[in-house]
Write a protein that holds these residues in place. Structure first.
Motif, PDB file in Angstrom:
ATOM      1  N   CYS A  49       8.272  -3.992   4.811  1.00 46.77           N
ATOM      2  CA  CYS A  49       9.366  -3.314   5.516  1.00 46.77           C
ATOM      3  C   CYS A  49       8.909  -2.783   6.873  1.00 46.77           C
ATOM      4  N   CYS A  50       7.741  -2.179   6.904  1.00 47.46           N
ATOM      5  CA  CYS A  50       7.220  -1.655   8.180  1.00 47.46           C
ATOM      6  C   CYS A  50       6.955  -2.784   9.167  1.00 47.46           C
ATOM      7  N   LEU A  51       6.502  -3.909   8.665  1.00 50.00           N
ATOM      8  CA  LEU A  51       6.196  -5.044   9.531  1.00 50.00           C
ATOM      9  C   LEU A  51       7.457  -5.632  10.156  1.00 50.00           C
ATOM     10  N   TRP A  52       8.477  -5.868   9.345  1.00 51.88           N
ATOM     11  CA  TRP A  52       9.657  -6.569   9.834  1.00 51.88           C
ATOM     12  C   TRP A  52      10.764  -5.668  10.342  1.00 51.88           C
ATOM     13  N   LYS A  53      10.957  -4.525   9.734  1.00 54.10           N
ATOM     14  CA  LYS A  53      12.069  -3.667  10.156  1.00 54.10           C
ATOM     15  C   LYS A  53      11.693  -2.752  11.306  1.00 54.10           C
ATOM     16  N   ARG A  54      10.441  -2.265  11.315  1.00 57.34           N
ATOM     17  CA  ARG A  54      10.004  -1.359  12.375  1.00 57.34           C
ATOM     18  C   ARG A  54       9.055  -2.023  13.358  1.00 57.34           C
ATOM     19  N   HIS A  55       8.684  -3.259  13.085  1.00 57.28           N
ATOM     20  CA  HIS A  55       7.764  -4.029  13.940  1.00 57.28           C
ATOM     21  C   HIS A  55       6.428  -3.329  14.125  1.00 57.28           C
ATOM     22  N   ASP A  56       5.973  -2.632  13.069  1.00 53.52           N
ATOM     23  CA  ASP A  56       4.668  -1.973  13.082  1.00 53.52           C
ATOM     24  C   ASP A  56       3.635  -2.898  12.451  1.00 53.52           C
ATOM     25  N   SER A  57       2.496  -3.063  13.099  1.00 47.57           N
ATOM     26  CA  SER A  57       1.409  -3.843  12.506  1.00 47.57           C
ATOM     27  C   SER A  57       0.941  -3.163  11.232  1.00 47.57           C
ATOM     28  N   GLN A  58       0.465  -3.948  10.286  1.00 48.86           N
ATOM     29  CA  GLN A  58       0.061  -3.417   8.986  1.00 48.86           C
ATOM     30  C   GLN A  58      -1.344  -3.871   8.628  1.00 48.86           C
ATOM     31  N   CYS A  59      -2.029  -3.044   7.877  1.00 55.76           N
ATOM     32  CA  CYS A  59      -3.355  -3.349   7.357  1.00 55.76           C
ATOM     33  C   CYS A  59      -3.426  -2.775   5.952  1.00 55.76           C
ATOM     34  N   VAL A  60      -3.930  -3.563   5.022  1.00 55.55           N
ATOM     35  CA  VAL A  60      -4.102  -3.089   3.654  1.00 55.55           C
ATOM     36  C   VAL A  60      -5.591  -3.129   3.346  1.00 55.55           C
ATOM     37  N   LEU A  61      -6.115  -2.008   2.924  1.00 56.87           N
ATOM     38  CA  LEU A  61      -7.520  -1.909   2.540  1.00 56.87           C
ATOM     39  C   LEU A  61      -7.588  -1.851   1.022  1.00 56.87           C
ATOM     40  N   ILE A  62      -8.290  -2.803   0.443  1.00 58.12           N
ATOM     41  CA  ILE A  62      -8.478  -2.842  -1.006  1.00 58.12           C
ATOM     42  C   ILE A  62      -9.971  -2.690  -1.245  1.00 58.12           C
ATOM     43  N   SER A  63     -10.349  -1.599  -1.900  1.00 66.65           N
ATOM     44  CA  SER A  63     -11.778  -1.362  -2.120  1.00 66.65           C
ATOM     45  C   SER A  63     -12.027  -0.984  -3.568  1.00 66.65           C
ATOM     46  N   GLY A  64     -13.278  -1.068  -3.956  1.00 63.67           N
ATOM     47  CA  GLY A  64     -13.672  -0.706  -5.305  1.00 63.67           C
ATOM     48  C   GLY A  64     -14.981  -1.361  -5.661  1.00 63.67           C
ATOM     49  N   GLU A  65     -15.514  -0.966  -6.778  1.00 58.78           N
ATOM     50  CA  GLU A  65     -16.776  -1.523  -7.242  1.00 58.78           C
ATOM     51  C   GLU A  65     -16.569  -2.909  -7.827  1.00 58.78           C
ATOM     52  N   SER A  66     -17.656  -3.583  -8.111  1.00 56.41           N
ATOM     53  CA  SER A  66     -17.612  -4.896  -8.728  1.00 56.41           C
ATOM     54  C   SER A  66     -16.845  -4.819 -10.047  1.00 56.41           C
ATOM     55  N   GLY A  67     -15.881  -5.732 -10.211  1.00 52.72           N
ATOM     56  CA  GLY A  67     -15.082  -5.739 -11.432  1.00 52.72           C
ATOM     57  C   GLY A  67     -13.887  -4.815 -11.412  1.00 52.72           C
ATOM     58  N   ALA A  68     -13.666  -4.149 -10.288  1.00 54.84           N
ATOM     59  CA  ALA A  68     -12.559  -3.188 -10.206  1.00 54.84           C
ATOM     60  C   ALA A  68     -11.195  -3.860 -10.073  1.00 54.84           C
ATOM     61  N   GLY A  69     -11.179  -5.143  -9.728  1.00 51.66           N
ATOM     62  CA  GLY A  69      -9.914  -5.870  -9.603  1.00 51.66           C
ATOM     63  C   GLY A  69      -9.467  -6.103  -8.173  1.00 51.66           C
TER      64      GLY A  69
END
Length: 107
Positions: A49-69
């Motif tokens: 929604c932020c990307l297309w409706k507000r034209h805001d760039s987006q970044c998703v950070l996915i972090s965790g230990e090994s095996g966290a998914g």
């Protein structure tokens, strides 16, 4: 759980039926962040929604230990975004799994 727009999740190390189904995608795409229980699809929908409706760039950070998914979370996020992009193109629900989606998910 959600902490603002941050999703903190735990790998259950087992499949939970229906948690990441097409029905779940449809449910979360129709609601804003915080209207439904915390879910990776809610986070993905907020990004979309932020990307297309507000034209805001987006970044998703996915972090965790090994095996966290992390890899599975990335696949689920891309699955949701791919389904949303197909919906915005007017594709029927049956065609939401495309060669492009499969190529992205395989990467």
């Amino acid at each position: 759980t959600n902490i603002g727009s941050i999703l903190a999740s735990v790998n259950p190390y087992k499949a939970i039926p229906g948690l990441y189904s097409v029905d779940a995608i449809e449910l979360y795409r129709q609601h804003h962040l915080g209207e439904l229980p915390p879910h990776i699809f809610a986070t993905a929908n907020e990004c979309y929604c932020c990307l297309w409706k507000r034209h805001d760039s987006q970044c998703v950070l996915i972090s965790g230990e090994s095996g966290a998914g992390k890899t599975e979370s990335t696949k689920l996020l891309l699955k949701f975004l791919s389904a949303m992009s197909q919906t915005s193109l007017g594709a029927p629900a049956a065609e939401k799994s495309t060669q492009v989606e499969e190529a992205i998910l395989e990467s």
